[in-house]
Motif scaffolding. Structure first.
Motif, PDB file in Angstrom:
ATOM      1  N   MET A   1       0.935  -1.088  -0.128  1.00 15.99           N
ATOM      2  CA  MET A   1       0.016  -0.141  -0.027  1.00 15.99           C
ATOM      3  C   MET A   1       0.854   1.256  -0.019  1.00 15.99           C
ATOM      4  N   THR A   2       0.572   2.191  -0.524  1.00  8.73           N
ATOM      5  CA  THR A   2       1.096   3.652  -0.656  1.00  8.73           C
ATOM      6  C   THR A   2       0.738   4.518   0.330  1.00  8.73           C
ATOM      7  N   TYR A   3       1.603   5.334   1.077  1.00 14.82           N
ATOM      8  CA  TYR A   3       1.204   6.087   2.008  1.00 14.82           C
ATOM      9  C   TYR A   3       1.783   7.403   1.823  1.00 14.82           C
ATOM     10  N   LYS A   4       1.475   8.554   2.196  1.00 14.36           N
ATOM     11  CA  LYS A   4       2.152   9.888   1.878  1.00 14.36           C
ATOM     12  C   LYS A   4       2.837  10.317   3.225  1.00 14.36           C
ATOM     13  N   LEU A   5       4.046  10.511   3.061  1.00 15.28           N
ATOM     14  CA  LEU A   5       5.086  10.841   4.062  1.00 15.28           C
ATOM     15  C   LEU A   5       5.352  12.392   4.163  1.00 15.28           C
ATOM     16  N   LEU A   6       5.089  13.238   5.321  1.00 16.59           N
ATOM     17  CA  LEU A   6       5.661  14.406   5.222  1.00 16.59           C
ATOM     18  C   LEU A   6       7.137  14.694   5.855  1.00 16.59           C
ATOM     19  N   ALA A  19      15.044  11.364   2.070  1.00 13.59           N
ATOM     20  CA  ALA A  19      14.272  10.937   0.920  1.00 13.59           C
ATOM     21  C   ALA A  19      15.158   9.716   0.257  1.00 13.59           C
ATOM     22  N   LYS A  20      16.281   9.649   0.314  1.00 14.24           N
ATOM     23  CA  LYS A  20      17.190   8.688  -0.056  1.00 14.24           C
ATOM     24  C   LYS A  20      16.916   7.279   0.622  1.00 14.24           C
ATOM     25  N   ALA A  21      16.881   7.391   1.814  1.00 13.59           N
ATOM     26  CA  ALA A  21      16.569   6.144   2.612  1.00 13.59           C
ATOM     27  C   ALA A  21      15.194   5.677   2.295  1.00 13.59           C
ATOM     28  N   MET A  22      14.286   6.697   2.076  1.00 11.94           N
ATOM     29  CA  MET A  22      12.914   6.325   1.840  1.00 11.94           C
ATOM     30  C   MET A  22      12.708   5.507   0.252  1.00 11.94           C
ATOM     31  N   LYS A  23      13.485   5.828  -0.522  1.00 10.08           N
ATOM     32  CA  LYS A  23      13.728   5.177  -1.961  1.00 10.08           C
ATOM     33  C   LYS A  23      14.154   3.798  -1.787  1.00 10.08           C
ATOM     34  N   ALA A  24      14.893   3.545  -0.992  1.00  6.13           N
ATOM     35  CA  ALA A  24      15.385   2.237  -0.595  1.00  6.13           C
ATOM     36  C   ALA A  24      14.480   1.435   0.144  1.00  6.13           C
ATOM     37  N   LEU A  25      13.641   1.927   1.186  1.00  8.25           N
ATOM     38  CA  LEU A  25      12.946   1.252   2.125  1.00  8.25           C
ATOM     39  C   LEU A  25      11.632   0.978   1.521  1.00  8.25           C
ATOM     40  N   TYR A  26      11.017   2.171   0.974  1.00  9.98           N
ATOM     41  CA  TYR A  26       9.480   2.262   0.861  1.00  9.98           C
ATOM     42  C   TYR A  26       9.431   3.165  -0.752  1.00  9.98           C
ATOM     43  N   PRO A  27       9.985   2.434  -1.654  1.00 11.53           N
ATOM     44  CA  PRO A  27      10.031   3.212  -2.932  1.00 11.53           C
ATOM     45  C   PRO A  27       8.398   3.682  -3.763  1.00 11.53           C
ATOM     46  N   ASP A  28       7.660   3.237  -3.096  1.00  7.55           N
ATOM     47  CA  ASP A  28       6.377   3.457  -3.790  1.00  7.55           C
ATOM     48  C   ASP A  28       5.452   4.546  -2.863  1.00  7.55           C
ATOM     49  N   TRP A  29       6.070   4.987  -1.706  1.00  3.13           N
ATOM     50  CA  TRP A  29       5.395   5.774  -0.921  1.00  3.13           C
ATOM     51  C   TRP A  29       5.572   7.220  -1.600  1.00  3.13           C
ATOM     52  N   GLY A  47      -3.730  18.975   2.040  1.00  2.00           N
ATOM     53  CA  GLY A  47      -4.019  17.370   1.831  1.00  2.00           C
ATOM     54  C   GLY A  47      -3.595  16.723   2.997  1.00  2.00           C
ATOM     55  N   ALA A  48      -4.153  15.689   3.250  1.00  2.00           N
ATOM     56  CA  ALA A  48      -3.739  14.775   4.539  1.00  2.00           C
ATOM     57  C   ALA A  48      -2.387  13.846   4.351  1.00  2.00           C
ATOM     58  N   PHE A  49      -1.756  13.719   5.256  1.00  2.00           N
ATOM     59  CA  PHE A  49      -0.545  12.942   5.329  1.00  2.00           C
ATOM     60  C   PHE A  49      -0.826  11.806   6.215  1.00  2.00           C
ATOM     61  N   ASP A  50      -0.258  10.519   5.822  1.00  2.00           N
ATOM     62  CA  ASP A  50      -0.269   9.316   6.562  1.00  2.00           C
ATOM     63  C   ASP A  50       0.749   9.347   7.861  1.00  2.00           C
ATOM     64  N   VAL A  51       1.939   9.873   7.333  1.00  2.00           N
ATOM     65  CA  VAL A  51       3.077   9.813   8.413  1.00  2.00           C
ATOM     66  C   VAL A  51       3.881  10.910   8.186  1.00  2.00           C
ATOM     67  N   ALA A  52       4.363  11.409   9.449  1.00  2.00           N
ATOM     68  CA  ALA A  52       5.472  12.687   9.458  1.00  2.00           C
ATOM     69  C   ALA A  52       6.568  12.401  10.040  1.00  2.00           C
ATOM     70  N   ALA A 118       4.483   2.191  12.225  1.00  2.00           N
ATOM     71  CA  ALA A 118       3.647   3.281  11.370  1.00  2.00           C
ATOM     72  C   ALA A 118       2.798   2.592  10.385  1.00  2.00           C
ATOM     73  N   VAL A 119       3.155   1.666   9.691  1.00  7.08           N
ATOM     74  CA  VAL A 119       2.483   0.761   8.944  1.00  7.08           C
ATOM     75  C   VAL A 119       1.347  -0.092   9.701  1.00  7.08           C
ATOM     76  N   ARG A 120       1.779  -0.544  10.693  1.00  3.83           N
ATOM     77  CA  ARG A 120       1.147  -1.601  11.626  1.00  3.83           C
ATOM     78  C   ARG A 120      -0.164  -0.576  12.012  1.00  3.83           C
ATOM     79  N   GLN A 121       0.211   0.853  12.496  1.00  5.10           N
ATOM     80  CA  GLN A 121      -0.761   1.527  13.231  1.00  5.10           C
ATOM     81  C   GLN A 121      -1.945   1.774  12.012  1.00  5.10           C
ATOM     82  N   LEU A 122      -1.418   2.135  10.965  1.00  9.86           N
ATOM     83  CA  LEU A 122      -2.338   2.600   9.947  1.00  9.86           C
ATOM     84  C   LEU A 122      -3.039   1.424   9.671  1.00  9.86           C
TER      85      LEU A 122
END
Length: 127
Positions: A1-6, A19-29, A47-52, A118-122
């Protein structure tokens, strides 16, 4: 699932590292960056964010104030305060508003652990 990170940090280098770490960990976010609290709040209104991820030490409003504002708009949003300031008071204040605390320099491992939780919580909030 894709989430939106601030990602909120006054340091462009720090935002780039996340951003670099996110590309490696969760490239679809989806990632949205802000360089200060006012910019982050303006983006949150659009707009709403899922995680910050919020830096503590920023000019103007600090990360704790911003985290509290973001949590007031979305109390269930997983949020982490990121700081090189590891003082017990800062960590306790972050936890008191429902934010995790991640130490700088931010490691890919600690970021991944926070995001997995965070994913578990969401997911549990949706069920």
């Amino acid at each position: 699932m894709t989430y939106k990170l601030l990602i909120v940090d006054d340091s462009k280098l720090a935002r780039m590292a996340v951003a670099k770490a996110m590309k490696a960990l969760y490239p679809d976010w989806d990632r949205v960056e802000a360089s200060n609290a006012d910019e982050a709040l303006a983006l949150a209104k659009d707009g709403a964010f899922d995680v910050a991820l919020v830096d503590f030490n920023m000019p103007g409003r600090d990360g704790l104030q911003l985290a509290a504002d973001l949590k007031s708009h979305n109390p269930a949003m997983p949020l982490a305060l990121v700081s090189a300031n590891h003082q017990d008071e800062i960590v306790a204040r972050a936890k008191a508003i429902g934010a995790a605390f991640l130490a700088k320099p931010l490691s890919e491992q600690s970021l991944n652990e926070f995001l997995e939780e965070a994913v578990r919580q969401l997911k549990s909030a949706k069920s």
